[in-house]
Design a protein around this motif. Structure first.
Motif, short mmCIF file in Angstrom:
data_model
loop_
_atom_site.label_atom_id
_atom_site.label_comp_id
_atom_site.label_asym_id
_atom_site.label_seq_id
_atom_site.Cartn_x
_atom_site.Cartn_y
_atom_site.Cartn_z
N ALA A 87 0.83 -1.22 0.00
CA ALA A 87 0.00 0.00 0.00
C ALA A 87 0.86 1.27 0.00
CB ALA A 87 -0.94 0.00 1.21
N VAL A 88 2.06 1.16 0.53
CA VAL A 88 2.91 2.36 0.64
C VAL A 88 3.29 2.87 -0.76
CG1 VAL A 88 5.08 3.31 1.51
CG2 VAL A 88 3.82 1.64 2.89
N VAL A 89 3.91 2.02 -1.56
CA VAL A 89 4.36 2.52 -2.87
C VAL A 89 3.18 2.82 -3.81
CG1 VAL A 89 6.69 1.60 -2.93
CG2 VAL A 89 4.82 0.18 -3.75
N VAL A 90 2.15 2.01 -3.72
CA VAL A 90 1.02 2.22 -4.63
C VAL A 90 0.31 3.54 -4.29
CG1 VAL A 90 -1.24 1.33 -5.35
CG2 VAL A 90 0.74 -0.20 -5.26
N GLY A 91 0.09 3.80 -3.02
CA GLY A 91 -0.55 5.06 -2.61
C GLY A 91 0.30 6.27 -2.96
N MET A 92 1.59 6.17 -2.73
CA MET A 92 2.47 7.32 -3.01
C MET A 92 2.58 7.59 -4.50
SD MET A 92 3.28 8.74 -0.22
CE MET A 92 4.28 10.02 -1.01
N GLN A 93 2.62 6.52 -5.29
CA GLN A 93 2.77 6.70 -6.73
C GLN A 93 1.59 7.47 -7.32
OE1 GLN A 93 5.70 5.69 -7.93
NE2 GLN A 93 5.34 6.40 -10.02
N MET A 94 0.44 7.34 -6.66
CA MET A 94 -0.75 8.04 -7.15
C MET A 94 -0.65 9.56 -6.98
SD MET A 94 -3.69 5.51 -5.70
CE MET A 94 -4.87 5.27 -6.99
N CYS A 95 0.37 10.00 -6.26
CA CYS A 95 0.52 11.44 -6.01
C CYS A 95 1.51 12.09 -6.98
CB CYS A 95 1.04 11.67 -4.59
SG CYS A 95 0.04 10.87 -3.33
N LEU A 96 2.10 11.29 -7.85
CA LEU A 96 3.20 11.81 -8.66
C LEU A 96 2.78 12.31 -10.03
CD1 LEU A 96 6.17 9.41 -7.83
CD2 LEU A 96 5.37 11.46 -6.65
N GLN A 97 3.66 13.08 -10.62
CA GLN A 97 3.47 13.63 -11.97
C GLN A 97 4.72 13.31 -12.79
OE1 GLN A 97 2.72 17.80 -11.26
NE2 GLN A 97 0.70 17.41 -10.41
N PRO A 98 4.63 13.42 -14.11
CA PRO A 98 5.81 13.15 -14.92
C PRO A 98 6.99 14.02 -14.48
CG PRO A 98 3.89 13.43 -16.32
CD PRO A 98 3.46 13.80 -14.93
N GLY A 99 8.17 13.42 -14.42
CA GLY A 99 9.36 14.16 -14.02
C GLY A 99 9.73 13.95 -12.56
N ASP A 100 8.79 13.49 -11.73
CA ASP A 100 9.10 13.20 -10.33
C ASP A 100 9.98 11.95 -10.26
OD1 ASP A 100 7.54 15.34 -9.48
OD2 ASP A 100 5.74 14.11 -9.23
N GLN A 101 10.71 11.83 -9.14
CA GLN A 101 11.64 10.70 -9.03
C GLN A 101 11.37 9.85 -7.79
OE1 GLN A 101 13.37 13.99 -8.50
NE2 GLN A 101 14.73 14.20 -10.28
N VAL A 102 11.83 8.61 -7.88
CA VAL A 102 11.70 7.65 -6.78
C VAL A 102 13.07 7.01 -6.56
CG1 VAL A 102 10.68 5.44 -6.09
CG2 VAL A 102 9.26 7.15 -7.22
N ILE A 103 13.47 6.92 -5.30
CA ILE A 103 14.72 6.22 -4.98
C ILE A 103 14.48 5.45 -3.68
CG2 ILE A 103 15.74 8.22 -3.76
CD1 ILE A 103 18.47 7.32 -4.99
N THR A 104 15.10 4.27 -3.57
CA THR A 104 14.84 3.45 -2.39
C THR A 104 16.02 2.54 -2.06
OG1 THR A 104 13.18 2.01 -1.36
CG2 THR A 104 13.68 1.56 -3.66
N SER A 105 15.76 1.61 -1.15
CA SER A 105 16.80 0.68 -0.70
C SER A 105 16.80 -0.57 -1.56
CB SER A 105 16.52 0.30 0.76
OG SER A 105 15.36 -0.52 0.80
N TYR A 106 17.39 -1.63 -0.99
CA TYR A 106 17.44 -2.96 -1.65
C TYR A 106 16.06 -3.61 -1.72
CZ TYR A 106 17.42 -3.08 3.28
OH TYR A 106 17.08 -2.79 4.57
N ARG A 107 15.10 -3.21 -0.87
CA ARG A 107 13.76 -3.84 -0.90
C ARG A 107 12.95 -3.10 -1.97
NH1 ARG A 107 12.49 -7.16 2.70
NH2 ARG A 107 13.80 -6.31 4.34
#
Ligand SMILES: Cc1ncc(C[n+]2csc(CCOP(=O)(O)OP(=O)(O)O)c2C)c(N)n1
Ligand SMILES: [Mg+2]
Length: 360
Positions: free
Chosen positions: A84-104
């Motif tokens: 739910a974390v990544v799916v909910g957050m992704q719904m807030c983004l627009q083209p050009g936004d970035q995502v970075i994370t750990s090994y998981r």
């Protein structure tokens, strides 16, 4: 596939943002509009969120199976429970936004819209993988989808995340970087250095602590004096909030607030996502730090996918409609697994490619 970026929702207005007491950044920042997306989810968005979470769940279950069959080497950190974390957050983004994370990171990649085939084939070390089979689970990137890894050094991606946010400020393009890390990583020194710089330069970065209660073998309660991660940025004046990370709707609502705060030039924001991972830290985890009953209770009472399925049904969705989604996801994952086993291994000559990128 997740379509978090909503076309046509961006308006721009120039806005100088540097506070008088802070060193002036090289360029004053303009910003995209805070957000004109509605909080909460429409029925259609709920079904999409269900689909996106289920894709991650089934993908990870399959990855676990392939690992057990010896088809995936090295480390493999599954995201089951935290969808739910990544799916909910992704719904807030627009083209050009970035995502970075750990090994998981498998869930984050799928949420940005990266292909299941390419991710799975990278796990099995095949040439059809995102890094041509030479990177594995923790080393995949897609500039096209705004995904910047996949990082194995605990906490290191947080400093890189503020680097991406600095680029956004410098380019004056109103983009926001979502920087994810765990409750264990949140104790690392460089995280606090990153808070300082992000606040000082008012960088457009949402710090997302995925608090799944445990690091590699210790609970956060035993390892951290800070019990409320949303307040960790208080010394630098960074606002934060705790969010039910098992509820995709709550995640999206909080995510919209955080992203709007950044887009409007107000600097960083912290979201502490209260979440839970059902599987071990990695594939070899004796799990002595928690009881089976605890895991069972979370699965039975707080599962983000099951909860959303019930809401869908209560709101009038047909069982058949949901079953259709389940079948579609099953087929996508089966296809990815097939591809990941039939795609050829990298040619020996690939040992000498992609080693050095000449800076221009
Ligand atoms: C600098 C560094 N120290 C230690 C490790 C070993 N290590 C890998 S994951 C991990 C625990 C991190 O826990 P958390 O941040 O809560 O993330 P989670 O695995 O729960 O998603 C540790 C100690 C590492 N990879 N890098
Ligand atoms: Mg953790």
């Amino acid at each position: 596939m997740v379509q978090g970026a909503k076309a046509g929702t961006t308006t721009r207005r120039g806005k100088a943002s540097a506070a008088p007491s802070t060193p002036k950044p090289a360029l004053a920042r303009g910003s995209k509009s805070g957000s004109n997306q509605a909080p909460g989810l429409t029925d259609e968005e709920r079904l999409q969120a269900y689909r996106d979470m289920l894709l991650i769940r089934r993908f990870e279950e399959k990855a676990g199976q392939l690992y057990g069959m010896g088809l995936i080497g090295g480390f493999c950190h599954l995201y089951i429970g935290q969808e739910a974390v990544v799916v909910g957050m992704q719904m807030c983004l627009q083209p050009g936004d970035q995502v970075i994370t750990s090994y998981r990171d498998h869930g984050h990649m799928l949420a940005t819209g990266m292909e299941s085939r390419g991710v799975m084939a990278e796990l099995t070390g095949r040439s059809g993988g995102y890094s041509k089979g030479k990177g594995g689970s923790m080393h995949m990137f897609s500039r096209e989808k705004g995904f910047y890894g996949g990082h194995g050094i605990v906490g290191a991606q947080v400093s890189l995340g503020i680097g991406l946010a600095f680029a956004n400020m410098y380019r004056d393009d109103g983009s926001v970087c979502l920087t994810y890390y765990g409750d264990g990583a949140a104790n690392q020194g460089q995280v606090f250095e990153s808070y300082n710089l992000a606040a000082l330069f008012k960088l457009p970065v949402v710090f997302i602590v995925e608090n799944n209660k445990y690091g590699m073998g210790t609970s956060m309660d035993r390892a951290s004096a800070s019990k409320d991660r949303s307040k960790d940025g208080a010394p630098w004046g960074i606002p934060g909030e705790q969010v039910d990370g098992m509820d995709v709707e709550a995640v999206k609502e909080a995510g919209l607030r955080a992203v709007a705060h950044c887009r409007e030039g107000n600097g960083p924001y912290i979201l502490e996502m209260k979440t839970y991972r059902y599987r071990g830290h990695s594939m070899s985890d004796p799990a002595k730090y928690r009881t089976r009953e605890e895991v069972q209770k979370m699965r039975e009472q707080h599962d983000p996918i099951e909860t959303l399925r019930k809401i869908l049904l209560t709101n009038g969705a047909e069982e058949a409609e949901i079953k259709k989604v389940d079948d579609e996801i099953k087929a996508i994952v089966a296809d990815a697994a097939e591809f990941a086993q039939t795609s050829p291994e990298p040619d020996e000559s690939e040992l000498w490619t992609d080693i050095l990128l000449e800076a221009r």
